[in-house]
Design a protein around this motif. Structure first.
Motif, PDB file in Angstrom:
ATOM      1  N   CYS A   8       0.831  -1.206   0.000  1.00 56.07           N
ATOM      2  CA  CYS A   8       0.000   0.000   0.000  1.00 56.07           C
ATOM      3  C   CYS A   8       0.867   1.259   0.000  1.00 56.07           C
ATOM      4  N   ASN A   9       1.897   1.265   0.831  1.00 61.06           N
ATOM      5  CA  ASN A   9       2.770   2.434   0.909  1.00 61.06           C
ATOM      6  C   ASN A   9       3.484   2.712  -0.413  1.00 61.06           C
ATOM      7  N   GLN A  10       3.711   1.667  -1.186  1.00 59.64           N
ATOM      8  CA  GLN A  10       4.427   1.816  -2.448  1.00 59.64           C
ATOM      9  C   GLN A  10       3.526   2.249  -3.596  1.00 59.64           C
ATOM     10  N   HIS A  11       2.272   1.781  -3.606  1.00 57.97           N
ATOM     11  CA  HIS A  11       1.449   1.907  -4.811  1.00 57.97           C
ATOM     12  C   HIS A  11       0.201   2.788  -4.668  1.00 57.97           C
ATOM     13  N   HIS A  12      -0.186   3.167  -3.464  1.00 59.66           N
ATOM     14  CA  HIS A  12      -1.434   3.907  -3.323  1.00 59.66           C
ATOM     15  C   HIS A  12      -1.215   5.329  -2.832  1.00 59.66           C
ATOM     16  N   SER A  13      -2.215   6.154  -3.082  1.00 63.17           N
ATOM     17  CA  SER A  13      -2.126   7.576  -2.738  1.00 63.17           C
ATOM     18  C   SER A  13      -2.196   7.762  -1.229  1.00 63.17           C
ATOM     19  N   LEU A  14      -1.772   8.928  -0.768  1.00 62.29           N
ATOM     20  CA  LEU A  14      -1.842   9.221   0.654  1.00 62.29           C
ATOM     21  C   LEU A  14      -3.289   9.245   1.128  1.00 62.29           C
ATOM     22  N   ASP A  15      -4.198   9.711   0.289  1.00 60.50           N
ATOM     23  CA  ASP A  15      -5.620   9.703   0.631  1.00 60.50           C
ATOM     24  C   ASP A  15      -6.079   8.281   0.928  1.00 60.50           C
ATOM     25  N   GLN A  16      -5.716   7.323   0.079  1.00 61.68           N
ATOM     26  CA  GLN A  16      -6.106   5.932   0.292  1.00 61.68           C
ATOM     27  C   GLN A  16      -5.425   5.342   1.521  1.00 61.68           C
ATOM     28  N   LYS A  17      -4.146   5.659   1.708  1.00 58.88           N
ATOM     29  CA  LYS A  17      -3.418   5.156   2.871  1.00 58.88           C
ATOM     30  C   LYS A  17      -4.016   5.706   4.162  1.00 58.88           C
ATOM     31  N   VAL A  46     -11.437   3.846   0.417  1.00 56.83           N
ATOM     32  CA  VAL A  46     -10.165   3.199   0.719  1.00 56.83           C
ATOM     33  C   VAL A  46      -9.752   2.252  -0.404  1.00 56.83           C
ATOM     34  N   CYS A  47      -8.444   1.972  -0.479  1.00 56.95           N
ATOM     35  CA  CYS A  47      -7.942   0.998  -1.451  1.00 56.95           C
ATOM     36  C   CYS A  47      -8.275  -0.419  -0.996  1.00 56.95           C
ATOM     37  N   GLU A  48      -7.984  -1.403  -1.838  1.00 58.13           N
ATOM     38  CA  GLU A  48      -8.315  -2.794  -1.522  1.00 58.13           C
ATOM     39  C   GLU A  48      -7.502  -3.360  -0.360  1.00 58.13           C
ATOM     40  N   CYS A  49      -6.437  -2.676   0.023  1.00 62.45           N
ATOM     41  CA  CYS A  49      -5.549  -3.181   1.076  1.00 62.45           C
ATOM     42  C   CYS A  49      -6.276  -3.373   2.400  1.00 62.45           C
ATOM     43  N   TYR A  50      -7.210  -2.475   2.704  1.00 64.38           N
ATOM     44  CA  TYR A  50      -7.940  -2.606   3.960  1.00 64.38           C
ATOM     45  C   TYR A  50      -8.728  -3.908   4.004  1.00 64.38           C
ATOM     46  N   ALA A  51      -9.476  -4.200   2.940  1.00 60.73           N
ATOM     47  CA  ALA A  51     -10.298  -5.414   2.917  1.00 60.73           C
ATOM     48  C   ALA A  51      -9.441  -6.671   2.964  1.00 60.73           C
ATOM     49  N   VAL A  52      -8.311  -6.658   2.284  1.00 61.24           N
ATOM     50  CA  VAL A  52      -7.418  -7.821   2.292  1.00 61.24           C
ATOM     51  C   VAL A  52      -6.983  -8.148   3.712  1.00 61.24           C
ATOM     52  N   VAL A  53      -6.521  -7.132   4.434  1.00 66.74           N
ATOM     53  CA  VAL A  53      -6.043  -7.345   5.803  1.00 66.74           C
ATOM     54  C   VAL A  53      -7.208  -7.694   6.731  1.00 66.74           C
ATOM     55  N   HIS A  54      -8.306  -6.967   6.621  1.00 64.29           N
ATOM     56  CA  HIS A  54      -9.471  -7.217   7.473  1.00 64.29           C
ATOM     57  C   HIS A  54      -9.973  -8.649   7.302  1.00 64.29           C
ATOM     58  N   ASP A  55     -10.097  -9.100   6.082  1.00 62.41           N
ATOM     59  CA  ASP A  55     -10.613 -10.449   5.821  1.00 62.41           C
ATOM     60  C   ASP A  55      -9.665 -11.523   6.323  1.00 62.41           C
ATOM     61  N   GLU A  56      -8.364 -11.251   6.243  1.00 59.61           N
ATOM     62  CA  GLU A  56      -7.396 -12.232   6.728  1.00 59.61           C
ATOM     63  C   GLU A  56      -7.465 -12.366   8.247  1.00 59.61           C
ATOM     64  N   TYR A  57      -7.666 -11.257   8.932  1.00 61.01           N
ATOM     65  CA  TYR A  57      -7.822 -11.329  10.389  1.00 61.01           C
ATOM     66  C   TYR A  57      -9.096 -12.072  10.763  1.00 61.01           C
ATOM     67  N   GLU A  58     -10.178 -11.799  10.056  1.00 60.12           N
ATOM     68  CA  GLU A  58     -11.435 -12.488  10.353  1.00 60.12           C
ATOM     69  C   GLU A  58     -11.329 -13.982  10.072  1.00 60.12           C
ATOM     70  N   ARG A  59     -10.527 -14.342   9.093  1.00 59.68           N
ATOM     71  CA  ARG A  59     -10.347 -15.759   8.751  1.00 59.68           C
ATOM     72  C   ARG A  59      -9.474 -16.484   9.768  1.00 59.68           C
ATOM     73  N   LEU A  60      -8.464 -15.798  10.285  1.00 60.06           N
ATOM     74  CA  LEU A  60      -7.452 -16.480  11.091  1.00 60.06           C
ATOM     75  C   LEU A  60      -7.614 -16.294  12.597  1.00 60.06           C
ATOM     76  N   CYS A  85      -7.162   6.599   4.636  1.00 59.37           N
ATOM     77  CA  CYS A  85      -8.422   5.899   4.867  1.00 59.37           C
ATOM     78  C   CYS A  85      -8.178   4.503   5.436  1.00 59.37           C
ATOM     79  N   ARG A  86      -7.178   3.817   4.900  1.00 57.46           N
ATOM     80  CA  ARG A  86      -6.827   2.485   5.415  1.00 57.46           C
ATOM     81  C   ARG A  86      -6.426   2.551   6.875  1.00 57.46           C
ATOM     82  N   TRP A  87      -5.562   3.511   7.193  1.00 52.16           N
ATOM     83  CA  TRP A  87      -5.096   3.630   8.571  1.00 52.16           C
ATOM     84  C   TRP A  87      -6.248   3.982   9.516  1.00 52.16           C
ATOM     85  N   LEU A  88      -7.109   4.884   9.107  1.00 56.14           N
ATOM     86  CA  LEU A  88      -8.245   5.259   9.953  1.00 56.14           C
ATOM     87  C   LEU A  88      -9.162   4.070  10.213  1.00 56.14           C
TER      88      LEU A  88
END
Length: 248
Positions: free
Chosen positions: A149-158, A225-239, A160-163
């Protein structure tokens, strides 16, 4: 840094931590005598990079950031941990230390467990070992996705992800954090943080006050937000377990 207990301020239930809550009654009962409640004040550096950690911390409230610092003094957050997890994974992963420091970004409380007791539990090969390793896998996913995310997405998206990730680990839509701290965690200048937060406020997604951010519309934040939030959120819910294990 033990908590001073008062009759009007009872200690939090250790099972507010998702890992502890997932343990079978027999495992939980064995650990309970060794759990020590500690305060996590805002800004507390729990461990520095390379420290030999002696305790694991299971937060019941508050948020801890894992921060990587460079020689030139700049830094950024690689992951954050709340009541879904544990701080101090080097103890059971065998590496003895981590290249990141751990700093409390939102005050709270945690139950700590000594290195000796955790190694004993891992030797038993029970549920705590299983869940701690699942959490570590989720933490690795968060760290990896944050790097992408830090490499490929805008600060606005980052932003939103952090929030959203911070809200997931908070019991309120109000975050007590300075723009300077957000800049440190995201590895950007404070002026850039001010600009992005100003735009989010103009779009009625949040309100700012000195040292505080109140999220007004989480749904719009999730759409932005970018897709990074959902990827991380779903992985936590799965594991990471969300319910207490059945009694054994």
């Amino acid at each position: 840094m033990s908590t001073n207990k008062t009759p009007s301020d009872p200690p939090p239930d250790p099972k507010l931590n998702r890992i502890l809550a997932s343990l079978p009654a027999s495992d939980y009962g064995r650990l309970l005598i060794d759990l020590e409640l500690v305060e996590m004040p805002l800004g507390w550096t729990m461990s520095e990079s390379g420290d030999h950690e002696n305790y694991l911390h299971f937060p019941t409230s508050g948020i801890v950031s894992l921060i990587y610092s460079l020689e030139n003094g700049s830094s950024s957050e690689t992951a954050l941990v709340g009541n879904e997890g544990v701080v101090g994974i080097s103890i059971f992963m065998g590496g003895e230390s981590m290249p990141t420091s751990t700093e409390v970004q939102s005050a709270g409380q945690a139950y700590r467990l000594s290195r000796r007791v955790m190694k004993r539990e891992f030797a038993l090969g029970g549920q705590l070992q299983h869940v701690a390793l699942l959490f570590t896998q989720a933490l690795i996913a968060q760290t990896s996705q944050t790097a992408v995310c830090n490499q490929h997405h805008s600060l606005d998206q980052k932003m939103c992800r952090w929030l959203l990730m911070t809200l997931d680990r908070s019991d309120s839509n109000e975050l007590k954090v300075t723009q300077e701290m957000i800049g440190k965690l995201l590895g950007v200048r404070r002026e850039s943080v001010t600009q992005v937060l100003g735009q989010l406020q103009n779009d009625h997604l949040l309100e700012r006050a000195r040292g505080r951010i109140t999220v007004l519309d989480r749904t719009k934040l999730e759409k932005r937000v970018c897709e990074c939030y959902a990827v991380v959120h779903d992985e936590y819910e799965r594991l990471v377990p969300t319910k207490r294990a059945s009694k054994k």
